[in-house]
Scaffold this motif. Structure first.
Motif, short mmCIF file in Angstrom:
data_model
loop_
_atom_site.label_atom_id
_atom_site.label_comp_id
_atom_site.label_asym_id
_atom_site.label_seq_id
_atom_site.Cartn_x
_atom_site.Cartn_y
_atom_site.Cartn_z
N ASP A 76 21.59 3.62 -10.49
CA ASP A 76 20.84 4.85 -10.71
C ASP A 76 19.99 5.22 -9.50
O ASP A 76 18.78 5.41 -9.60
N SER A 77 20.65 5.34 -8.35
CA SER A 77 19.94 5.66 -7.11
C SER A 77 19.32 7.05 -7.19
O SER A 77 19.96 8.00 -7.63
N ASN A 78 18.09 7.16 -6.74
CA ASN A 78 17.43 8.47 -6.73
C ASN A 78 17.25 8.99 -5.30
O ASN A 78 16.48 9.91 -5.08
N VAL A 79 17.98 8.41 -4.36
CA VAL A 79 17.94 8.86 -2.98
C VAL A 79 18.57 10.25 -2.91
O VAL A 79 19.60 10.50 -3.52
N ALA A 84 19.37 10.61 3.95
CA ALA A 84 19.11 9.42 3.13
C ALA A 84 20.37 8.94 2.43
O ALA A 84 20.64 7.73 2.38
N VAL A 85 21.16 9.86 1.89
CA VAL A 85 22.40 9.48 1.20
C VAL A 85 23.40 8.91 2.21
O VAL A 85 24.07 7.91 1.93
N SER A 86 23.48 9.51 3.40
CA SER A 86 24.37 9.00 4.45
C SER A 86 23.97 7.58 4.85
O SER A 86 24.84 6.71 5.01
N PHE A 87 22.68 7.34 4.99
CA PHE A 87 22.20 6.01 5.35
C PHE A 87 22.52 5.00 4.25
O PHE A 87 22.95 3.87 4.52
N GLU A 88 22.37 5.42 2.99
CA GLU A 88 22.69 4.56 1.86
C GLU A 88 24.19 4.22 1.87
O GLU A 88 24.58 3.07 1.67
N LEU A 89 25.03 5.22 2.12
CA LEU A 89 26.48 5.01 2.18
C LEU A 89 26.84 4.08 3.34
O LEU A 89 27.68 3.17 3.17
N ILE A 90 26.23 4.27 4.49
CA ILE A 90 26.49 3.40 5.64
C ILE A 90 26.12 1.96 5.31
O ILE A 90 26.87 1.02 5.63
N ILE A 141 20.71 -2.22 -0.84
CA ILE A 141 21.27 -0.87 -0.73
C ILE A 141 20.59 0.10 -1.69
O ILE A 141 20.06 1.11 -1.27
N PHE A 142 20.61 -0.22 -2.97
CA PHE A 142 20.08 0.70 -3.99
C PHE A 142 18.71 0.27 -4.50
O PHE A 142 18.42 0.38 -5.68
N LYS A 143 17.88 -0.23 -3.65
CA LYS A 143 16.55 -0.72 -4.06
C LYS A 143 15.58 0.45 -4.26
O LYS A 143 14.91 0.85 -3.34
N ASN A 144 15.57 0.97 -5.46
CA ASN A 144 14.69 2.12 -5.76
C ASN A 144 13.27 1.67 -6.01
O ASN A 144 12.98 0.84 -6.75
#
Length: 144
Positions: A76-79, A84-90, A141-144
């Motif tokens: 449940d990423s809220n990025v 920010a989404v590109s960095f998360e995907l990378i 990666i998904f540390k909200n």
């Protein structure tokens, strides 16, 4: 007292195994595997693509599928925002690449150096990879 401790330990394990995040991670992991197999066999069988190229495309599609499903339904990423989404995907692709290296090195160690049968080596390696991917996703990666 020992019976109570065993019961508490069993309850912790049961709670962990029924954790929504873990269940969803496993469900989407199975679906990711199906995407990988489906893309590979479609490209290889129907389009007669080279095995290495078909496998590469299968890996790319399955990693993208895993990213989208893990991002939305598992963690449940809220990025938001393209950067920010590109960095998360990378980060996701990087850590999936790292788990691929872990997979290959583990297989090499277990089969070539310890003389395990490949079925058992692959089974153990996949457990290691699934746990590593979950921890990478949850903590890095998904540390909200």
């Amino acid at each position: 007292m020992e019976i109570l401790e065993k019961r508490v330990r069993m309850m912790r394990i049961l709670r962990l195994l029924t954790n929504k995040e873990i269940i969803l991670y496993l469900v989407f992991g199975v679906l990711t595997t199906l995407v990988n197999f489906g893309v590979y066999f479609f490209l290889k069988s129907f389009l007669e693509m080279d095995m290495l190229l078909a496998n590469s495309f299968a890996w790319i599609f399955s990693v993208l599928f895993a990213y989208l499903t893990n991002r939305r339904w598992v963690f449940d990423s809220n990025v938001s925002g393209i950067t920010a989404v590109s960095f998360e995907l990378i980060k996701f692709v990087f850590y999936r690449g790292l788990s691929f290296v872990i997979d290959m090195l583990s297989m090499l160690l277990l089969i070539e150096f310890l003389n395990w049968k490949d079925f058992y080596a692959k089974l153990i390696t996949q457990v290691i990879v699934v746990v590593a991917n979950f921890l990478f996703s949850k903590w890095l990666i998904f540390k909200n």
